[in-house]
Design an enzyme around this catalytic site. Structure first.
Site, short mmCIF file in Angstrom:
data_model
loop_
_atom_site.label_atom_id
_atom_site.label_comp_id
_atom_site.label_asym_id
_atom_site.label_seq_id
_atom_site.Cartn_x
_atom_site.Cartn_y
_atom_site.Cartn_z
N SER A 175 3.99 7.23 4.22
CA SER A 175 2.96 7.24 5.26
C SER A 175 3.59 7.46 6.62
O SER A 175 4.62 6.85 6.95
CB SER A 175 2.21 5.91 5.25
OG SER A 175 1.36 5.82 6.38
N GLN B 71 7.02 1.59 2.45
CA GLN B 71 7.90 0.70 3.24
C GLN B 71 9.37 1.04 3.08
O GLN B 71 10.17 0.72 3.96
CB GLN B 71 7.67 -0.77 2.83
CG GLN B 71 6.33 -1.33 3.27
CD GLN B 71 6.16 -1.39 4.79
OE1 GLN B 71 7.12 -1.34 5.56
NE2 GLN B 71 4.92 -1.48 5.23
N CYS C 70 -5.58 -12.18 6.10
CA CYS C 70 -6.53 -12.15 7.21
C CYS C 70 -7.41 -10.90 7.16
O CYS C 70 -8.53 -10.89 7.64
CB CYS C 70 -5.80 -12.20 8.54
SG CYS C 70 -4.37 -11.14 8.60
C1 LIG Z 1 0.79 0.65 5.00
C2 LIG Z 1 1.00 0.75 3.55
C3 LIG Z 1 0.18 1.58 2.76
C4 LIG Z 1 -1.00 2.32 3.32
O1 LIG Z 1 -0.65 3.38 4.14
P1 LIG Z 1 -1.78 3.95 5.14
O2 LIG Z 1 -1.18 5.19 5.69
O3 LIG Z 1 -2.03 2.91 6.16
O4 LIG Z 1 -2.98 4.23 4.29
C5 LIG Z 1 0.45 1.65 1.41
N1 LIG Z 1 1.45 0.97 0.86
C6 LIG Z 1 2.27 0.18 1.57
C7 LIG Z 1 3.37 -0.55 0.90
C8 LIG Z 1 2.06 0.03 2.94
O5 LIG Z 1 2.85 -0.78 3.65
#
Ligand SMILES: *Cc1c(COP(=O)(O)O)cnc(C)c1O
Length: 390
Positions: free
Chosen positions: A199, A179, A325
């Protein structure tokens, strides 16, 4: 009806520039980047460029970038590498507010693999209990994994400080930076971080591609054992198209970073202040000063988050609720529970997470939709009487 998209902490629109960058590699440029001939090597060169672009965003060296299939894989690979590097150490430190990619992995390691895990608590404002964190560090601790910023509240944690303390004690430090990347400046060298996950789909690249930054010199064991790809740190033919897209997205994120702290933050603050002003009995979750510039987690007393979302959906507005959810339960999320947010407002929590694609006009539309929605739901709520929660 145009969609107003304010769920960017869940996923983001793939930027047009990213799509353009990827298109040739979906089509005619299908060579295997590991091949010796020019046709494959052209793709290999493009991956090299992507690696440099990713490294540029977080101030890493290109060789320190390992491409993975998602943020979740990066998180798993990091913890796996740390535990393999220190086979005799059986203790892990993490926090209660981690994403399930770390939280559930640590619970699994605790229940099924005999590791001892310290889950560091947070206070009512979502701040980490640093005393517990520091006092739980021991000779037996293999790794500390603390997210850079929380996906639900946007709370930013003092990872530089923790990384420093961990380094002094010879403990590996990993951070889930999914994030934080693209929203606040990240400098892995300055912060002294050993491993960082990011990600693609959270920063305007496609879904299904991620990165693990692995500091030079760190004894790294691959999570996916196979071919020589990623210098033997992750087997499997590269997801060339998405990696190329992620490279472009990182370049754009670097250019857009200042906008995050001006345009996006201004929109978030505008939305926050308007909602607080126009709707009684609502409050923001998390410490105001330590949040990501794009995130607003706000609880409305005596209503259900799911009902708000449904009514917002009818207006074409996409947001998230503060309940778990995903697990099919209507309990408030583990993050809000850990912050001890009162049950009746945790239930009515909505997360708006913005991007630079949002506009002030959209914020006004959200406020104009929210006022009657909350009013209507409260009229039906058994917990609301005479203008206040009972
Ligand atoms: C979305 C998210 C993940 C997972 O990433 P993906 O690519 O969807 O597996 C891990 N940590 C945080 C803080 C995220 O917001």
């Amino acid at each position: 009806m145009d969609v107003i998209y304010t769920d960017n902490n869940a996923t983001t629109k793939v930027a047009d520039e990213v799509i353009q960058e990827m298109l040739p590699y979906f089509g005619e440029m299908y060579g295997n980047p590991s091949s010796m001939y020019t046709f494959g090597d052209k793709v290999g060169k493009k991956i090299k460029e992507a690696r440099q672009r990713v490294a540029g965003l977080i101030n890493a060296d290109p060789e320190e970038i390992v491409f993975t299939s998602c943020g979740t894989e990066s998180d798993n690979a990091a913890i796996n590498a740390a535990l393999t590097a220190f086979p005799d150490k059986k203790h892990i430190i993490t926090s209660v507010v981690e994403h399930p990619a770390i939280l559930n992995l640590c619970k699994y390691l605790e229940k099924k693999r005999g590791y001892k895990v310290t889950f560091v608590p947070v206070d009512k404002k979502g701040r980490l209990d640093m005393d517990t964190l520091y006092s739980s560090m021991s000779k037996d601790t293999a790794v500390i994994s603390i997210m850079w910023a929380n996906n639900e509240t946007g709370m930013i944690f003092p990872v530089e400080e923790i990384a420093k303390k961990a380094g002094e004690k010879g403990i590996l430090f990993h951070t889930d930076g999914v994030q934080a990347t693209g929203k606040i400046p990240i400098d892995v060298k300055k912060a002294g971080i050993d491993m960082l996950s990011l990600s693609g789909h959270k920063i305007h690249a496609p879904k299904g591609v991620g990165v693990l930054y692995v500091k030079k010199g760190l004894k790294f064991s691959p999570f996916l054992i196979g071919g020589h790809q990623e210098s033997g740190r992750r087997g499997g033919t590269e997801n060339t198209v998405s990696i190329i897209g992620l490279g472009k997205a990182c370049e754009l994120a670097r250019e857009n970073l200042s906008q995050m702290n001006t345009h996006v933050k201004d929109l978030r603050d505008y939305l926050q202040n308007r909602l607080l002003e126009k709707i009684p009995s609502c409050s923001v979750n998390g410490e105001l000063e330590s949040r990501l510039p794009n995130t607003l987690s706000i609880g409305f007393d005596a209503v259900e988050g799911e009902s708000i979302l449904m009514l917002l959906d009818q207006e074409g507005i996409c947001a998230s609720s503060g309940s778990a959810c995903t697990s099919g339960s209507l309990d408030p999320s583990h993050v809000l529970m850990a912050m001890d947010v009162p049950y009746k407002s945790a239930h009515g929590t909505i997360r708006f997470s913005l991007s630079h694609y949002n506009t002030k006009e959209e914020m006004d539309k959200i406020v104009n939709a929210m006022v009657p929605i909350i009013d209507r739901l409260r009229q039906m709520s058994p917990f609301w009487k005479d203008g206040k929660m009972i």
